[in-house]
Design a protein around this motif. Structure first.
Motif, PDB file in Angstrom:
ATOM      1  N   TRP A 179       1.103   4.229  -2.759  1.00 39.13           N
ATOM      2  CA  TRP A 179       0.979   5.643  -2.373  1.00 39.13           C
ATOM      3  C   TRP A 179       2.157   6.448  -2.904  1.00 39.13           C
ATOM      4  CZ3 TRP A 179       4.530   7.780   1.266  1.00 39.13           C
ATOM      5  CH2 TRP A 179       4.286   9.119   1.590  1.00 39.13           C
ATOM      6  N   ALA A 191      -3.783   6.730   1.707  1.00 41.71           N
ATOM      7  CA  ALA A 191      -4.443   6.516   0.410  1.00 41.71           C
ATOM      8  C   ALA A 191      -5.581   7.510   0.219  1.00 41.71           C
ATOM      9  CB  ALA A 191      -4.965   5.079   0.329  1.00 41.71           C
ATOM     10  N   HIS A 192      -6.397   7.708   1.246  1.00 36.74           N
ATOM     11  CA  HIS A 192      -7.502   8.666   1.138  1.00 36.74           C
ATOM     12  C   HIS A 192      -6.978  10.089   0.930  1.00 36.74           C
ATOM     13  CE1 HIS A 192     -10.783   5.949   1.809  1.00 36.74           C
ATOM     14  NE2 HIS A 192     -10.375   5.571   3.005  1.00 36.74           N
ATOM     15  N   LEU A 240      -5.218   2.192  -1.630  1.00 33.77           N
ATOM     16  CA  LEU A 240      -6.388   1.921  -0.793  1.00 33.77           C
ATOM     17  C   LEU A 240      -6.747   0.431  -0.815  1.00 33.77           C
ATOM     18  CD1 LEU A 240      -8.593   3.008   1.014  1.00 33.77           C
ATOM     19  CD2 LEU A 240      -9.961   3.487  -1.027  1.00 33.77           C
ATOM     20  N   GLU A 243      -6.814  -1.778   2.593  1.00 38.30           N
ATOM     21  CA  GLU A 243      -8.009  -2.484   3.060  1.00 38.30           C
ATOM     22  C   GLU A 243      -7.726  -3.982   3.217  1.00 38.30           C
ATOM     23  OE1 GLU A 243     -10.789  -1.320   0.084  1.00 38.30           O
ATOM     24  OE2 GLU A 243     -11.426   0.492   1.174  1.00 38.30           O
ATOM     25  N   GLU A 256      -4.260   3.301   5.091  1.00 42.56           N
ATOM     26  CA  GLU A 256      -5.549   3.687   4.524  1.00 42.56           C
ATOM     27  C   GLU A 256      -5.715   5.204   4.538  1.00 42.56           C
ATOM     28  OE1 GLU A 256     -10.218   2.829   5.571  1.00 42.56           O
ATOM     29  OE2 GLU A 256      -8.758   1.227   5.913  1.00 42.56           O
ATOM     30  N   SER A 258       0.834  -1.204   0.000  1.00 42.53           N
ATOM     31  CA  SER A 258       0.000   0.000   0.000  1.00 42.53           C
ATOM     32  C   SER A 258       0.864   1.248   0.000  1.00 42.53           C
ATOM     33  CB  SER A 258      -0.931  -0.005   1.213  1.00 42.53           C
ATOM     34  OG  SER A 258      -1.663   1.211   1.291  1.00 42.53           O
ATOM     35  N   GLU A 264     -12.538  10.943   4.912  1.00 42.72           N
ATOM     36  CA  GLU A 264     -12.136   9.548   5.037  1.00 42.72           C
ATOM     37  C   GLU A 264     -10.721   9.435   5.630  1.00 42.72           C
ATOM     38  OE1 GLU A 264     -13.454  10.945   2.436  1.00 42.72           O
ATOM     39  OE2 GLU A 264     -15.244   9.784   1.848  1.00 42.72           O
TER      40      GLU A 264
END
Length: 404
Positions: A218, A254-255, A227, A231, A251, A214, A263
């Motif tokens: 990013w 990523a948001h 994301l 997750e 996470e 992840s 988020e």
């Protein structure tokens, strides 16, 4: 060189991307060499991308959007480019580590040798925390390959432990390459490690490797990929205390990269809650200073990315506040790599906040010739300093309220 014709309705996604990249570059009055310098690419690559003779690197669209102030157009165009490349079968597969056929059938390790390698992993992790791990990449690869080869000759009852240790070495080897900004190599080791961890039923290492992937997505400017892996990491870490908060931070990143402030805020709050729960339950070492550092850097980085994506000055100023505070928790003598990385990120936050003198002064504190991710942060900050004016306002300007 003559200009390429404007794309027709039947033009490829790669041609449309190249045409719009050239449009925005020329609209900002930049040459190919200048754009390449600010983005960290050679001018010949920019030329080939604009003329649809090369696929855009994954990290280029988001970084070009930031520099050229396109409103996210190039990142939006990147998705059909990636799909087109996959359709044509030209998407370069991650460089899978050569596991060495000569190791297949090698004499399995005795218990003492295996224990030495297990103990060494802890030593390497401690060293990587100090240096970033880049200098250790070769030796970590060697151990990971050796363990991978032993999988084929280890008695059935012991192979799970060998696979698990191989996966842990692969995770650290991948991170060492990532710190050196060798992303394809890093992804290859993360992918191999994930395969071994799953084969061993090693949930903690599986969750850790998904979180690493992840982070890599990013870093490449791919919020959807970041994301999805974050997750998956949270799902894998559900029964693994101590890793859930790490996955929640991935996470949040990523948001933030996607400009989704509410988020990102919720994920950060969840990471803080999980960290405190683990501390109270005694599942993690009670080190509030280190926890404050990790969470502070995450908050600052998310606000920095939100400032880039949304244009809100409040996020830029909040990024400065969080990163500056986090830096105060870090001893540069004990953790020189992390200190340099956060310093480079703080310089970028100052630049996004319009505090050019502070950004230049912060950049001057970096090592003379930084490498890897530190050099990348330095280039980003310099690009923002040399680009169009960013957010203006006093250091104490409005702070963004929690959203959602």
């Amino acid at each position: 060189m003559p200009l390429p014709p404007a794309p027709t309705p039947h033009a490829s996604a790669r041609q449309r991307f190249g045409h719009r990249l050239r449009h925005w570059r020329e609209a900002r009055g930049l040459s190919q060499a200048e754009l390449g310098r600010r983005l960290g690419y050679h001018n010949s690559l920019i030329s080939r991308v604009e003329n649809a003779r090369r696929w855009p690197p994954p990290g280029l669209p988001a970084r070009a959007d930031e520099l050229l102030l396109t409103g996210g157009e190039l990142a939006a165009l990147w998705q059909p480019v990636r799909q087109e490349r996959e359709r044509l079968g030209e998407l370069v597969a991650p460089a899978r580590p050569p596991l060495g056929a000569t190791l297949r059938g090698a004499t399995p390790p005795d218990a003492a040798t295996f224990e030495v390698l297990r103990q060494l992993l802890g030593v390497y992790r401690a060293a990587a925390a100090r240096t970033g791990g880049e200098p250790l990449a070769a030796v970590l690869e060697h151990h990971a390959r050796t363990l991978a080869g032993w999988q084929h000759s280890t008695p059935r009852g012991d192979v799970t432990a060998v696979r698990s240790l191989a996966a842990q070495y692969a995770e650290l080897a991948g991170w060492a390459h990532f710190e050196g900004d060798r992303r394809t190599r890093a992804l290859g080791w993360f992918t191999a490690g994930l395969e071994w961890a799953r084969a061993a039923g090693d949930q903690p290492t599986t969750a850790a490797l998904l979180t690493r992937q992840s982070t890599l997505h990013w870093w490449n400017g791919d919020p959807a990929g970041a994301l999805a892996h974050a997750e998956a990491a949270r799902a894998a870490a559900r029964r693994v205390p101590g890793l859930q908060s790490w996955a929640a931070l991935a996470e949040a990143h990523a948001h933030a990269l996607n400009g989704a402030a509410p988020e990102a805020w919720r994920a950060l709050v969840e990471a803080e809650r999980l960290t405190e729960a683990d501390r109270r339950a005694g599942r993690t070492e009670p080190r509030p200073t280190r926890a404050a550092l990790v969470l502070g850097v995450a908050h600052g980085t998310c606000h920095r990315d939100l400032a880039v994506r949304t244009g809100r000055a409040a996020h830029a100023h909040a990024a400065v506040a969080h990163l500056d505070a986090a830096l105060g928790h870090l001893d540069p003598a004990e953790h020189p790599h992390d200190h340099a990385l956060i310093t480079g990120r703080l310089a970028g936050a100052y630049a996004r906040a319009g505090r050019r003198e502070a950004a230049a002064a912060t950049l001057s504190r970096l090592p003379p010739e930084p490498t890897g991710r530190v050099a990348h942060e330095q280039r980003r900050a310099r690009g923002w300093l040399g680009g169009a004016p960013t957010h203006q306002g006093p250091p104490g300007a409005e702070q963004p309220a929690p959203e959602g």
